[in-house]
Design a protein around this motif. Structure first.
Motif, mmCIF file in Angstrom:
data_model
loop_
_atom_site.group_PDB
_atom_site.id
_atom_site.type_symbol
_atom_site.label_atom_id
_atom_site.label_comp_id
_atom_site.label_asym_id
_atom_site.label_seq_id
_atom_site.Cartn_x
_atom_site.Cartn_y
_atom_site.Cartn_z
ATOM 1 N N LEU B 52 -1.341 -1.968 10.867
ATOM 2 C CA LEU B 52 -0.955 -1.738 12.603
ATOM 3 C C LEU B 52 0.010 -1.591 13.146
ATOM 4 C CD1 LEU B 52 -4.867 -2.469 14.331
ATOM 5 C CD2 LEU B 52 -4.016 -0.663 13.843
ATOM 6 N N GLU B 53 1.084 -2.937 12.770
ATOM 7 C CA GLU B 53 2.311 -3.145 13.287
ATOM 8 C C GLU B 53 3.240 -2.391 11.490
ATOM 9 O OE1 GLU B 53 3.200 -4.292 15.417
ATOM 10 O OE2 GLU B 53 1.522 -5.153 16.820
ATOM 11 N N ASP B 54 4.500 -1.800 11.848
ATOM 12 C CA ASP B 54 5.467 -1.033 11.252
ATOM 13 C C ASP B 54 5.468 -2.563 10.645
ATOM 14 O OD1 ASP B 54 5.152 1.638 11.842
ATOM 15 O OD2 ASP B 54 6.038 1.839 13.274
ATOM 16 N N ILE B 55 6.003 -2.605 9.533
ATOM 17 C CA ILE B 55 6.853 -3.291 8.580
ATOM 18 C C ILE B 55 7.963 -3.568 8.713
ATOM 19 C CG2 ILE B 55 6.948 -4.763 6.154
ATOM 20 C CD1 ILE B 55 3.329 -4.093 6.063
ATOM 21 N N THR B 56 8.755 -4.552 8.991
ATOM 22 C CA THR B 56 10.602 -4.665 8.487
ATOM 23 C C THR B 56 11.003 -5.231 7.374
ATOM 24 O OG1 THR B 56 9.532 -5.910 11.416
ATOM 25 C CG2 THR B 56 12.302 -5.501 9.979
ATOM 26 N N GLY B 57 10.237 -6.131 6.908
ATOM 27 C CA GLY B 57 10.778 -5.657 5.334
ATOM 28 C C GLY B 57 9.669 -6.332 4.617
ATOM 29 N N GLY B 58 9.984 -6.284 3.424
ATOM 30 C CA GLY B 58 9.401 -7.176 2.128
ATOM 31 C C GLY B 58 7.412 -6.402 1.172
ATOM 32 N N GLN B 59 6.871 -6.922 1.082
ATOM 33 C CA GLN B 59 6.045 -6.388 0.787
ATOM 34 C C GLN B 59 4.766 -6.621 0.881
ATOM 35 O OE1 GLN B 59 6.574 -5.858 -3.909
ATOM 36 N NE2 GLN B 59 6.585 -3.649 -3.612
ATOM 37 N N VAL B 60 3.811 -5.601 1.414
ATOM 38 C CA VAL B 60 1.724 -5.516 1.119
ATOM 39 C C VAL B 60 1.393 -5.300 0.748
ATOM 40 C CG1 VAL B 60 0.496 -6.222 3.267
ATOM 41 C CG2 VAL B 60 2.914 -7.031 3.889
ATOM 42 N N ILE B 61 0.665 -5.822 -0.791
ATOM 43 C CA ILE B 61 -0.282 -5.060 -1.273
ATOM 44 C C ILE B 61 -1.270 -5.626 -1.410
ATOM 45 C CG2 ILE B 61 -0.491 -4.972 -4.027
ATOM 46 C CD1 ILE B 61 2.762 -5.381 -4.407
ATOM 47 N N ASN B 63 -4.882 -4.126 -2.670
ATOM 48 C CA ASN B 63 -6.061 -3.522 -3.623
ATOM 49 C C ASN B 63 -5.101 -2.860 -4.702
ATOM 50 O OD1 ASN B 63 -8.439 -4.168 -4.322
ATOM 51 N ND2 ASN B 63 -9.542 -1.558 -3.772
ATOM 52 N N GLY B 64 -3.927 -3.525 -4.761
ATOM 53 C CA GLY B 64 -2.691 -2.965 -6.023
ATOM 54 C C GLY B 64 -1.947 -1.517 -5.006
ATOM 55 N N GLN B 65 -2.558 -1.349 -4.084
ATOM 56 C CA GLN B 65 -1.610 -0.131 -3.091
ATOM 57 C C GLN B 65 -0.772 -1.060 -2.173
ATOM 58 O OE1 GLN B 65 -5.169 1.788 -2.861
ATOM 59 N NE2 GLN B 65 -4.488 3.741 -2.596
ATOM 60 N N ASP B 66 0.437 -0.369 -2.536
ATOM 61 C CA ASP B 66 1.888 -0.852 -1.740
ATOM 62 C C ASP B 66 2.225 -0.595 -0.815
ATOM 63 O OD1 ASP B 66 4.267 -1.555 -0.928
ATOM 64 O OD2 ASP B 66 5.683 -1.657 -2.123
ATOM 65 N N ILE B 67 1.430 -1.245 0.778
ATOM 66 C CA ILE B 67 1.115 0.150 1.822
ATOM 67 C C ILE B 67 2.395 -0.086 2.651
ATOM 68 C CG2 ILE B 67 -1.185 -0.599 2.714
ATOM 69 C CD1 ILE B 67 -0.439 -2.342 4.543
ATOM 70 N N THR B 68 3.758 -0.883 2.412
ATOM 71 C CA THR B 68 5.213 -0.405 2.502
ATOM 72 C C THR B 68 5.937 0.782 2.507
ATOM 73 O OG1 THR B 68 5.588 -1.760 1.419
ATOM 74 C CG2 THR B 68 5.098 -3.021 3.847
ATOM 75 N N SER B 69 5.172 0.989 1.113
ATOM 76 C CA SER B 69 5.422 2.262 0.326
ATOM 77 C C SER B 69 5.426 3.707 1.374
ATOM 78 C CB SER B 69 5.391 2.969 -1.191
ATOM 79 O OG SER B 69 5.206 4.227 -1.421
ATOM 80 N N PRO B 70 6.606 4.997 1.483
ATOM 81 C CA PRO B 70 5.853 5.851 2.753
ATOM 82 C C PRO B 70 5.138 6.998 1.939
ATOM 83 C CG PRO B 70 8.334 6.164 1.853
ATOM 84 C CD PRO B 70 7.526 4.447 0.694
ATOM 85 N N LYS B 71 4.652 6.627 0.506
ATOM 86 C CA LYS B 71 4.320 7.874 -0.147
ATOM 87 C C LYS B 71 2.479 7.550 -0.017
ATOM 88 C CE LYS B 71 7.198 7.871 -3.694
ATOM 89 N NZ LYS B 71 7.565 6.992 -4.899
ATOM 90 N N ILE B 72 2.581 5.883 0.474
ATOM 91 C CA ILE B 72 1.518 5.473 0.818
ATOM 92 C C ILE B 72 0.148 6.286 1.648
ATOM 93 C CG2 ILE B 72 1.179 3.750 2.077
ATOM 94 C CD1 ILE B 72 -0.614 3.524 -1.259
ATOM 95 N N ASN B 73 -0.938 6.605 1.337
ATOM 96 C CA ASN B 73 -1.399 7.052 2.481
ATOM 97 C C ASN B 73 -2.763 6.370 3.315
ATOM 98 O OD1 ASN B 73 -3.482 8.162 3.910
ATOM 99 N ND2 ASN B 73 -4.593 9.627 2.604
ATOM 100 N N ILE B 74 -1.844 5.737 4.093
ATOM 101 C CA ILE B 74 -2.089 4.437 4.970
ATOM 102 C C ILE B 74 -3.812 4.755 6.245
ATOM 103 C CG2 ILE B 74 -1.791 4.800 7.867
ATOM 104 C CD1 ILE B 74 -1.278 1.565 5.861
ATOM 105 N N ASN B 75 -4.116 6.055 6.306
ATOM 106 C CA ASN B 75 -5.890 5.934 6.417
ATOM 107 C C ASN B 75 -6.589 5.962 5.187
ATOM 108 O OD1 ASN B 75 -5.053 6.601 8.979
ATOM 109 N ND2 ASN B 75 -4.572 9.073 7.903
ATOM 110 N N LYS B 76 -5.806 6.203 3.596
ATOM 111 C CA LYS B 76 -7.520 5.724 2.586
ATOM 112 C C LYS B 76 -7.213 4.268 2.130
ATOM 113 C CE LYS B 76 -7.893 9.468 0.438
ATOM 114 N NZ LYS B 76 -8.775 9.959 0.653
#
Lengths: 214, 242
Positions: B52-61, B63-76
């Protein structure tokens, strides 16, 4: 009184034209307003800029100039030809669209941002959020101002008589000069406008009550 | 493998760095309570977990999905992560039942009929089945928050995030909401709860994170953390709230 009765059917024909132009133009104008409002709120700079320019140009010029530009100006280019009814509808729609856009934008912004957060946190897309959560709430708040703008647009249609559209006002002019009964003609025309606008207000009040936010 | 893995998470609002370097691993079925003074970044931390906040740096994974990756479908990803807000954020133009049904209907394109039964069951679970046809405006704060929990559960999430769920409630309403949360914890839901309810943290939490100044200063089992805090700042905070 006799004059009024004899000219009434003729004026009512004009009222039909007025209503037809009004209804088509307001629906079209609302669609334009919605698109422009969404452009205005979009993070894409160019869309934003287009929307701002559109609203500023329409707000910054008189209705009658817009009408002449669209009917005489565009037709003079001879790229396409537009009849006067179409030009009238387009002008009222574009003009109302600019004002609707500002109303809709303000309505959307008035919805608490927690609503969007809740919808997005549930996995809804930004479009689903806009359509199912934000717009329904925004519309309820906008209803009084939308009504107001619609009434202004209805009255603006009377200016279309200058490009020869046989609306209520135009037909009033024709009767006034044909019968020399300007007083009764214009009072009849005025009463007809008033009745329509009054009915419109009643409809809006009904909708407001119907959709009251609980 | 942990269901939530946070590595070197940083979050700034303009020049203001709210989260400086957050590292956390949360296991499935774990209940983690986040405490700390206001402005410590605990709500921001929670809101980074579903982006809900854009992440400035680092990683949040998640259930195995890195939500900081631009390729991720955040809605899923968000479909698996329910969230409950301090201000409830129920949809005021929809009935209680519609609030609970809307996400599955829109997101999974299901019919009303097919989700209704589950929605009513969830309302039963939070004790509000008889309020199904009412509007949020007709409910008390505690009831609203329980509807909000049911609404989040309707997506059948793997993780539930709670952002100060009882802070906007009258004291006598707090118990009902905490009761529902306890039940959820008992059923094995993975929960991250930002809270001022130390009693809840102590009783239900498997682990408590104490945040201050954009860092996790100290973490431990609740009994340990509350009875034997190691850090000065933890001690100072606990002495004020306990």
């Amino acid at each position: 009184m006799d004059t009024i009765i004899t000219i009434l059917p003729y004026l009512l024909e004009g009222l039909k034209t007025t209503l037809y132009i009004f209804i088509v133009a307001v629906i079209l104008g609302f669609a334009i307003g919605l698109v422009i409002a969404l452009f205005r709120l979009s993070p894409i700079k160019i869309l934003n800029w287009i929307a701002k320019a559109f609203v500023n140009i329409i707000r910054g010029t008189p209705f009658i100039v817009q009408l002449f530009f669209i009917y005489f100006g565009l037709n003079s280019l001879q790229i396409f030809s537009m009849d006067n009814t179409t030009a009238g509808i387009v002008t009222v729609a574009i003009n109302a669209g600019a004002y609707f856009a500002e109303i809709i934008r303000a309505g959307i912004l008035s919805v608490d941002k927690g609503q969007t957060e809740a919808a997005r946190s549930l996995g809804m897309t930004s479009t689903q959020n806009m359509v199912s959560i934000i717009l329904p709430q925004a519309f309820r708040r906008m209803l009084p101002t939308i009504t107001n703008q619609s009434i202004i647009s209805l009255k603006d249609t009377s200016l279309l008589s200058v490009i020869g559209i046989a609306d209520l006002t135009q037909r009033g002019q024709i009767q006034a000069s044909a019968t020399f009964e300007a007083f009764s003609v214009w009072i009849t025309v005025g009463v007809l406008y008033f009745i329509i606008i009054y009915l419109l207000t009643l409809l809006a009040n009904f909708l407001e009550r119907r959709f009251e936010l609980r | 493998m942990s269901i939530i893995s946070v590595k070197n998470l940083k979050k700034s609002f303009g020049p203001n760095e709210v989260l400086k370097d957050i590292n956390a691993e949360i296991q499935e079925r774990e209940v983690v309570c986040v405490i700390g003074p206001s402005g410590s970044g605990k709500s921001t931390f929670l809101r980074c977990l579903n982006r809900l906040e854009d992440i400035t740096g680092g990683q949040v994974i998640i259930n195995g999905q890195d939500i900081t990756s631009p390729k991720i479908n955040i809605n899923k990803v968000r479909q698996q992560v329910g969230m409950v807000f301090q201000q409830f954020n129920l949809f005021p133009h929809k009935t209680v039942l519609e609030n609970v049904m809307i996400a599955p209907i829109k997101v999974h394109s299901l019919s009303k009929e097919s989700v209704k039964e589950n929605a009513l069951a969830l309302l039963g679970k939070v004790g509000l089945r008889e309020k199904a046809q009412q509007y949020p405006g007709e409910l008390s704060g505690g009831q609203k928050q329980r509807v909000a929990i049911a609404r989040a559960l309707a997506m059948n999430p793997k993780i539930m995030l709670f952002d100060e769920p009882t802070s906007a409630l009258d004291p006598e309403m707090v118990g009902d909401v905490l009761e529902v949360m306890k039940q959820l914890a008992k059923e094995g839901m993975t929960m991250v709860v930002v809270t001022h309810e130390m009693g809840f943290a102590r009783e239900v939490g498997d682990r408590v994170l104490f945040m201050d100044g954009g860092y996790i200063v100290e973490e431990n089992e609740p009994i340990q953390l509350f009875s034997n805090p190691q850090h000065e700042r933890t001690k100072a905070f606990l002495s004020k709230v306990l």
